[in-house]
Design a protein around this motif. Sequence first.
Motif, mmCIF file in Angstrom:
data_model
loop_
_atom_site.group_PDB
_atom_site.id
_atom_site.type_symbol
_atom_site.label_atom_id
_atom_site.label_comp_id
_atom_site.label_asym_id
_atom_site.label_seq_id
_atom_site.Cartn_x
_atom_site.Cartn_y
_atom_site.Cartn_z
ATOM 1 N N ILE A 190 0.865 -1.189 0.000
ATOM 2 C CA ILE A 190 0.000 0.000 0.000
ATOM 3 C C ILE A 190 0.895 1.230 0.000
ATOM 4 C CG2 ILE A 190 -1.645 1.333 1.384
ATOM 5 C CD1 ILE A 190 -2.833 -1.293 2.360
ATOM 6 N N PRO A 201 1.671 -4.217 4.483
ATOM 7 C CA PRO A 201 0.834 -4.591 5.633
ATOM 8 C C PRO A 201 1.142 -5.990 6.152
ATOM 9 C CG PRO A 201 -0.462 -4.554 3.597
ATOM 10 C CD PRO A 201 0.863 -3.967 3.286
ATOM 11 N N TYR A 202 1.660 -6.856 5.283
ATOM 12 C CA TYR A 202 1.968 -8.221 5.720
ATOM 13 C C TYR A 202 3.463 -8.393 6.022
ATOM 14 C CZ TYR A 202 -2.630 -9.091 3.675
ATOM 15 O OH TYR A 202 -3.958 -9.046 3.366
ATOM 16 N N GLN A 259 -6.839 1.459 6.139
ATOM 17 C CA GLN A 259 -6.820 0.180 5.407
ATOM 18 C C GLN A 259 -5.507 -0.554 5.665
ATOM 19 O OE1 GLN A 259 -9.370 -1.168 3.604
ATOM 20 N NE2 GLN A 259 -8.030 -2.939 3.619
ATOM 21 N N TYR A 260 -4.426 0.223 5.704
ATOM 22 C CA TYR A 260 -3.105 -0.353 5.982
ATOM 23 C C TYR A 260 -3.077 -0.981 7.370
ATOM 24 C CZ TYR A 260 1.919 -0.423 6.891
ATOM 25 O OH TYR A 260 3.188 -0.808 7.227
ATOM 26 N N ASP A 295 -5.237 -4.117 7.414
ATOM 27 C CA ASP A 295 -4.522 -5.213 6.740
ATOM 28 C C ASP A 295 -3.384 -5.756 7.610
ATOM 29 O OD1 ASP A 295 -6.162 -5.155 4.611
ATOM 30 O OD2 ASP A 295 -4.811 -4.089 3.272
ATOM 31 N N GLN A 296 -2.766 -4.856 8.367
ATOM 32 C CA GLN A 296 -1.703 -5.314 9.280
ATOM 33 C C GLN A 296 -2.281 -6.267 10.329
ATOM 34 O OE1 GLN A 296 0.128 -1.606 10.644
ATOM 35 N NE2 GLN A 296 2.076 -2.394 9.925
ATOM 36 N N GLU A 324 -5.087 -7.971 9.915
ATOM 37 C CA GLU A 324 -5.601 -9.157 9.227
ATOM 38 C C GLU A 324 -4.509 -9.908 8.464
ATOM 39 O OE1 GLU A 324 -8.931 -7.931 6.892
ATOM 40 O OE2 GLU A 324 -10.242 -7.860 8.642
ATOM 41 N N ASN A 325 -3.289 -9.657 8.826
ATOM 42 C CA ASN A 325 -2.161 -10.385 8.259
ATOM 43 C C ASN A 325 -2.414 -11.887 8.421
ATOM 44 O OD1 ASN A 325 0.301 -11.551 7.784
ATOM 45 N ND2 ASN A 325 1.465 -10.016 8.912
ATOM 46 N N PRO A 326 -2.359 -12.664 7.328
ATOM 47 C CA PRO A 326 -2.670 -14.096 7.455
ATOM 48 C C PRO A 326 -1.837 -14.811 8.514
ATOM 49 C CG PRO A 326 -1.706 -13.601 5.301
ATOM 50 C CD PRO A 326 -2.038 -12.312 5.947
ATOM 51 N N GLN A 327 -0.591 -14.352 8.704
ATOM 52 C CA GLN A 327 0.239 -14.973 9.748
ATOM 53 C C GLN A 327 -0.373 -14.731 11.133
ATOM 54 O OE1 GLN A 327 3.360 -12.722 8.206
ATOM 55 N NE2 GLN A 327 4.498 -14.438 7.404
#
Lengths: 674, 120
Positions: free
Chosen positions: A85, A179-180, B55-56, B59-60, B62-65
């Motif tokens: 992002i 973000p990830y 949103q960032y 998403d942080q 909701e990080n899949p990890q």
Amino acid sequence: MKQLRGLPSPEDRKRLVWMSLFIFTIFSLLIIQFFKIQIVEGEKWTRCAKGQHQLVVTEPFKRGLFYSNTSIKVGHPEVSQPFVIDVPKFHLFVDPLNIPEECKEEVGRQISKILRLSKDDGQKVQEQFFKKSRSRKLVMWLSHDQKEAIYSWWAEYSRPKKIPRNAIYFIQDYQRSYPYGKLLGQVLHTVREDRDVQSHQSIPTGGLELVFNHLLQGKEGKRQILRSPRHPMETGKILSCPEDGADVYLTINHYLQAIAEEEISKAVKNANAKGGWAVLMDPRTGEILALAQYPWFDPANYRSYFNDPAKQENTKVKAVTDPYEPGSTMKPLTIAICMKANMELKKQGKKPIFFPDEKVNTANGQFPGRSRPIKDTHVHHFLNMNLALQKSSNIYMARMIQRVIDALGEAWYRKALQDVFGFGIKSGVEIPSESAGLLPTPGKLNPNGTLEWSRPTPFSMAFGHNVLVNSIQMLRSYAILANGGYDVKPTLVRKIVHTERDGTQKVLLDNTDPQRVKSFARLLEPEIVRQVVKALKPVTKPGGTAAKGEIYGYTEAGKTATTEKIVGGTYSKKDHISTFIGFAPVINPRFVLMIAIDEPEKKYVPGVGSMQMGGNCAAPAFREIGLRTLQYLGVEPDDPYGYPTGDPRSDPEKADSMKEVKALKELYQQWNGH
Amino acid sequence: MNKGILTRILVCIFGFGICLYSYVDKQNEVTRLRLEIPYIANQIKDISEENTRLQYEIDQFENPQHLMELARHSEYSNLKQPFVREIVTVQEGLALVVPSEDRADIGQSRPKVTLAIGAK
């Protein structure tokens, strides 16, 4: 003569003429000057006036983003999930000449205090205030809150001291943010903190950012504004609108990527290895669903990787850039080529070179041109095709290729490897610096002067030596077996879309078009694929080399390999690369997965075996990633009795392939006596 | 007659004055709106950027990890990935179309499944 009343005297007339001439001359000069200003030097003065009254400012654009593939989760909304992002951030600047000398130190100190800078960084900020310049950059990438904190302090501070408010100012910019975190770091890469001075474009550090840089780049807009307190910066005439870059929709799913990264890191740590990678691909479309590599590369801290030679290696995608000898994972491909040779000979009206059930003598490893015999890990006297794959026999494979070469020649064998499995040719996956590997060419010399292809070369190639491939090439080869024999082109991109300012979307590349998959040609006949896949199934069952790769509840097929790495031109007895490649379920496979463990620790554990073997260090990761992937995709178990002994669901009589495994065991004992 | 002309002139001047006044008033209104544009544009820009920032942060989280870590907690142990056959896709707005008397039948005829509402 009497002068007429009311008429001017001659002196007056004379004066009038001179006066008229004077005024005419003045006006003439004025007109000439006007002509000079308006016509001759018109452009110059227009430019000068515009410079004084108007100002052209640039409008920032947004660089294109990368999105996750959320379409693979059936029955779930396909939402746009970005991997990256562009978050608005601010750079802090100072105009040192506008700040009185006596205030500089205090301003610098206050800014350091608000931003909680370290002593060294605070010192660097202080130094900027004493430069003879109208613009010095103090700190980069500040958040909105930090900016507001500085502004509110500055407003209070500058007013009583009558310092111009714009002596401290901010410039907005977009920071590439993740973000990830480190997820998919090596594949995505990042952009440098500084920009190209001329174009103001971001400078990619590698990966997809580099490959698609020309599409991700946007175009700055231009706006003309008047220098007037009545005309705020936001108004004015738009000369050109900014154009945002195109967005890249990847084939990678963020959830599967997280699973792969978690499991590959576990596998590397368990094996006490140097590193490892896992690549998950759809065998029909070639869409790479996950590409994980450990140790990680964190794009947000890219400098620390490029500044440290030891960590630089972690910035590349080794599955693409580093070729290796495939070892035993080559054997199913060798069998497929032998069966293709059978079909070729049948077409020519000749007898086949072998039969899958044929009892082949595998005790003798002597081959023409070799000074030392080829060896198997255990001595097997006789094997057939299924047993040879289950026991991973080198001698059987070399014997079969010897027959292929005797019947069809070296050129036919080499061409089959190149045309069917694409060895020696880049796969075309969208990662920079892909290695094409090395498929030896008869008659061509190595850099050390020896022949690339000598007489024993094809026998070594039969079990994956003397040939170099990258992991994507191997994955593609297994995908051909998994999808029924069709060509497949590995890709990381589903589509590339450019969104105009009015919201209309223009698709620049579309790999989701069904015509793409339809265009894939058949490379192997269905009967060849059926036989090879059937022979691969017992590999993960008891008696096979990768029993730890069995995905409980599902059918799977795969092959393990443990190859010695070439260090300093010779095979290292210490450093190995251990791999497992397989797919599941066997019918209508949802994925083909490769696990590679780089330099696992060489140690022997009683009851388990050598821990550096692919069956011990790579196969368990295949099982874990495979199981979690199938669960995530909502695939129902197709082997409901295929569970380990002790599990209430287990039934060896009904479990997939167990009858075949039992029959193989009996046949092996009958032929080899143990 | 002179009186009539004078009246007409006055009416014309009055009419012209009204037109001029409304024109100037309209111009003032336009100017006021023009001056508001930058502030509104700024507000929109700020909201849009705040959205991006939020949103960032979402998403942080909701990080899949992070979600996988949460899924391992005992309180979420009942959650599982549904099989494809267990997912019923309901088109958006279907509930509004189905008459109320038929809804009971739908509930009875359907197995107890996980719903993915809003999927297309």
